[in-house]
Scaffold this active site. Sequence first.
Site, PDB file in Angstrom:
ATOM      1  N   HIS A 212       0.832  -1.217   0.000  1.00  0.00           N
ATOM      2  CA  HIS A 212       0.000   0.000   0.000  1.00  0.00           C
ATOM      3  C   HIS A 212       0.863   1.263   0.000  1.00  0.00           C
ATOM      4  O   HIS A 212       0.504   2.272   0.609  1.00  0.00           O
ATOM      5  CB  HIS A 212      -0.930   0.011   1.217  1.00  0.00           C
ATOM      6  CG  HIS A 212      -1.884  -1.143   1.253  1.00  0.00           C
ATOM      7  ND1 HIS A 212      -3.154  -1.076   0.743  1.00  0.00           N
ATOM      8  CD2 HIS A 212      -1.735  -2.401   1.735  1.00  0.00           C
ATOM      9  CE1 HIS A 212      -3.768  -2.240   0.903  1.00  0.00           C
ATOM     10  NE2 HIS A 212      -2.915  -3.066   1.493  1.00  0.00           N
ATOM     11  N   ASP A 258       0.364  -5.546   5.745  1.00  0.00           N
ATOM     12  CA  ASP A 258      -0.507  -6.485   5.031  1.00  0.00           C
ATOM     13  C   ASP A 258      -0.336  -6.364   3.515  1.00  0.00           C
ATOM     14  O   ASP A 258       0.202  -5.388   3.002  1.00  0.00           O
ATOM     15  CB  ASP A 258      -1.970  -6.205   5.394  1.00  0.00           C
ATOM     16  CG  ASP A 258      -2.400  -4.813   4.962  1.00  0.00           C
ATOM     17  OD1 ASP A 258      -1.672  -3.848   5.279  1.00  0.00           O
ATOM     18  OD2 ASP A 258      -3.439  -4.669   4.292  1.00  0.00           O
ATOM     19  N   GLU A 259      -0.810  -7.370   2.818  1.00  0.00           N
ATOM     20  CA  GLU A 259      -0.988  -7.369   1.360  1.00  0.00           C
ATOM     21  C   GLU A 259       0.245  -6.905   0.591  1.00  0.00           C
ATOM     22  O   GLU A 259       0.191  -6.004  -0.243  1.00  0.00           O
ATOM     23  CB  GLU A 259      -2.211  -6.523   0.975  1.00  0.00           C
ATOM     24  CG  GLU A 259      -3.509  -7.096   1.520  1.00  0.00           C
ATOM     25  CD  GLU A 259      -4.733  -6.360   1.012  1.00  0.00           C
ATOM     26  OE1 GLU A 259      -5.743  -7.020   0.724  1.00  0.00           O
ATOM     27  OE2 GLU A 259      -4.700  -5.117   0.918  1.00  0.00           O
ATOM     28  N   VAL A 260       1.342  -7.542   0.869  1.00  0.00           N
ATOM     29  CA  VAL A 260       2.551  -7.297   0.078  1.00  0.00           C
ATOM     30  C   VAL A 260       2.502  -8.276  -1.097  1.00  0.00           C
ATOM     31  O   VAL A 260       2.967  -9.415  -1.008  1.00  0.00           O
ATOM     32  CB  VAL A 260       3.820  -7.489   0.930  1.00  0.00           C
ATOM     33  CG1 VAL A 260       5.076  -7.345   0.077  1.00  0.00           C
ATOM     34  CG2 VAL A 260       3.833  -6.487   2.076  1.00  0.00           C
ATOM     35  N   TRP A 261       1.879  -7.820  -2.181  1.00  0.00           N
ATOM     36  CA  TRP A 261       1.612  -8.716  -3.318  1.00  0.00           C
ATOM     37  C   TRP A 261       2.720  -8.692  -4.373  1.00  0.00           C
ATOM     38  O   TRP A 261       2.819  -9.594  -5.196  1.00  0.00           O
ATOM     39  CB  TRP A 261       0.310  -8.323  -4.002  1.00  0.00           C
ATOM     40  CG  TRP A 261      -0.921  -8.266  -3.145  1.00  0.00           C
ATOM     41  CD1 TRP A 261      -1.835  -7.268  -3.110  1.00  0.00           C
ATOM     42  CD2 TRP A 261      -1.408  -9.256  -2.232  1.00  0.00           C
ATOM     43  NE1 TRP A 261      -2.852  -7.555  -2.238  1.00  0.00           N
ATOM     44  CE2 TRP A 261      -2.621  -8.769  -1.686  1.00  0.00           C
ATOM     45  CE3 TRP A 261      -0.937 -10.498  -1.807  1.00  0.00           C
ATOM     46  CZ2 TRP A 261      -3.360  -9.480  -0.748  1.00  0.00           C
ATOM     47  CZ3 TRP A 261      -1.673 -11.210  -0.871  1.00  0.00           C
ATOM     48  CH2 TRP A 261      -2.865 -10.708  -0.357  1.00  0.00           C
TER      49      TRP A 261
END
EC number: 3.2.1.52
Length: 649
Positions: A212, A258-261
């Site tokens: 993010h 979170d959400e380290v894609w």
Amino acid sequence: MLLVVFSAFLMVQCTSEKAEQPALIPMPQNLEWNGEAFNMVDSSARFGQRIVPHLNEIPLNENEAYSLDVTSDSLILSALTEEGLFRGLQTVKQLTYFENGKRFVAGCSIRDWPAFRLRGFMQDVGRNFQPVEMLKEQIDVLATYKFNAFHFHVTDNPGWRLESKEYPQLNSPESMSRWPGKYYTQEEFKVLVDYCYERKITLIPEFDLPGHSAAFRKAFGFESMNDPRVQPVLIDLIDELVSLVPPEKMPYIHLGTDEVWHSYEEPSPTLLPALLERVTQYHGRELIVWRPGQHIEGDSVSITQLWSSNGHPKPGHRYLDSRLNYLNHLDPLAGIPQLYFERINGAAHGDSLRMGGILCNWNDNLVANQYDAVLHNPVYPGIVTYSETSWTGQSEGFGEKYLAKFPERNSSAFQKYTDFEERLIKHRDLYFQDKPFPYVKQTHIKWRIAGPFNHKGDVNKKFPPEDSIAAEYVVDSERYAWSEPVIGGTVHLSHFFGYPSLFPKETGTYYAFTRIWSPEDQTVNSWIGFHDWSRSGGRRGGPFPNQGQWHNTNPQVWLNGEIIQPPEWINPGLEDSSSEIPFSDENYYFREPTKIQLRKGWNEVLLKIPVIPQTWKRMFTFVPVQVEAGNVSEIEELKFFAEIKKLNK
């Protein structure tokens, strides 16, 4: 001094007329009515609040507990702390009513305390900026309903919204993909912290990293969060943040994780351990991180905030629960029962590890107007409901059983919800006349469901219920009967998060049938919708309908055999990828209601609800509503009857 504040606070806040028993939310842990009333203007009576050394029979969270005794000649509010007195004052507000121009407080004896020590609400202002006054409005509601935390998600891919005087490029319009140049000055941030603190609420700021982080990386020209220059910059930003507010006012710092894609979001091995050390050891603050999230080497102290069904408590770590309560996914009518039956942390109350929960509003999609972040999501009915869930606690462990359907009508769980619904509606009418509150009574609405009929991929295929309402049907040698009565203004056929549902098959054509009795011929408003669109993740479920369709699966609505046409859409036919085109009229509760013509006596309603595997939300809504000056309420005289038989006209 406390008595003066007490009196002024009541004079400003109390507007309700007399009720036999005031509707209290959240419901106190122990409450006894005595039938008396305290006259607030009787100078011979006494009222007061006091901090006392101990309270009897308070098993949990004494710092926010209070006792309240109201009789005809006295009103005494006692607590161990100012926080407890403040929580008790919120109850006094709800007990206060006017009669013949005089102000009274309903007589009772209350011993009350919160089931969980942290009860929060989160707004994402990184994606969609919200003005300070808009946030204050929400904080005022949080205070009224005994919340004690405001989670301020102040950074995200579209923008870094907190002023940095050390790195002003973070706030440049060029670094932001939405609402360019919109951010909170350091002074505005401190005003918000103080505004919360005065209302016994802790503001929890979140810098969401290393995922993010598009705005952060763009501001500095970093191609990757693995860049060696990232770590010293983030340490400086943490130092700058904590320098603004002392730890007693801002004890928590949230750093996301979170959400380290993507590979460019992967941090260096030293980044997160260094930030953990800076927050906890150097600055003496508590660190909160999301789970699932990035592993932090050597972390034994962080508080984990669970955000998805895959988020399980980390052994030995304190945790907060945000798994089932994303307002941006919830339909107002189906979502409120879900919030009510949620069991925070899977327990009736907190303990040394179970800290509580945070209700979240992630309006991921771009909004056209800043207030749409509240208008397009059931924020206020959600806050009021979550206040009961988090303060009173859910005593019974239902698991996921009632997250997508109502309990059986003769069950104690259903009766408890109908009691809560009655209180919720009273609060809507008393305290939310100037705010969006999209909820109406629905526990009296009954449906029969038939199907799913096998449409073989053709959502326009016609089936026998369109010709007549019969007890059963045979199609292609398959026998179809109507279900037992199903309750709700919105009904989930099967749930998008996989909660236990009434009709788990995810393809086919369903029909829903009910009758509405009207005392006269009348034109009324109605909420009508199918497969509600989330306000996140673009337009999940495929393209938006073309003109002449209720949804891209082409559902139908008949009233007394006449088809009801869908609205004329503002943005018809948008593809799923059109996530940056803001919502305008997609969902029933933030567009103009549909006008329907009821005749005197019984009216037959038939809905056709085709479902295909790509339909993300398999649901329907049909509720007649009264709308006046923007406020929605029930049409009281209407009755619902879903038996499959002819009625006398």
